[in-house]
Scaffold this active site. Structure first.
Site, short mmCIF file in Angstrom:
data_model
loop_
_atom_site.label_atom_id
_atom_site.label_comp_id
_atom_site.label_asym_id
_atom_site.label_seq_id
_atom_site.Cartn_x
_atom_site.Cartn_y
_atom_site.Cartn_z
N GLU A 1 0.82 -1.21 0.00
CA GLU A 1 0.00 0.00 0.00
C GLU A 1 0.85 1.26 0.00
OE1 GLU A 1 -2.27 -2.82 2.88
OE2 GLU A 1 -0.22 -2.56 2.15
N CYS B 1 -2.81 -3.02 7.39
CA CYS B 1 -2.30 -3.02 8.76
C CYS B 1 -2.46 -1.61 9.35
CB CYS B 1 -0.84 -3.46 8.75
SG CYS B 1 0.29 -2.19 8.09
#
Length: 146
Positions: free
Chosen positions: A53, A81
């Site tokens: 990401e 996360c």
């Protein structure tokens, strides 16, 4: 939601798998066009920040010449996360689609829900997109390790 974009994220996850990395891939999309791509490179780069990401967001910011990705969507094969969820909020990405849920570290509802904290920006998200395919590549990777 555009399934083709998750398929591209899965291709990036496969590249990570082939490179010995935890197979996670991500793409940032604006108006139907991929403007950023990323995959895990933590082992290769020996850097805890090298998540799919973050790489995709960084690529999109460079390409679009700005940090506000308010016209974009993020497609990622695994639930973000805490670090990546924070980056999504800070980049002002309004919509996130993820594949597999992460019951140990996921911060889009599994362990925590960072995207819905009372912060200045609240992205929407949808989990379970191509969940079987996204989960299978992770299962295959960890079976290979053991």
């Amino acid at each position: 939601m555009d399934e083709r974009m998750m398929e591209r994220a899965l291709m990036l996850a496969q590249e990570a798998f082939n490179d010995g990395e935890v197979p996670v891939g991500a793409v940032v999309v604006r108006k139907g066009e991929i403007v950023g791509e990323g995959r895990n490179r933590r082992e290769k780069n020996k850097n805890a920040l090298c998540h799919a990401e973050l790489e995709a967001i960084n690529n999109a910011c460079e390409r679009l010449h700005g940090w506000r990705l308010w016209e974009c969507e993020l497609y990622v094969t695994l639930e973000p996360c805490p670090m990546c969820a924070g980056a999504i909020v800070n980049a002002r990405i309004p919509q996130v689609y993820f594949g597999a849920y992460d019951p140990k570290n996921g911060c889009c509802g599994s362990v925590a829900d960072i995207l819905n904290l009372p912060l200045a920006f609240h992205p929407s998200y949808q989990g379970g997109v191509m969940q079987e395919e996204c989960g299978q590549i992770l299962t295959d990777f960890f079976k290979r390790l053991r």
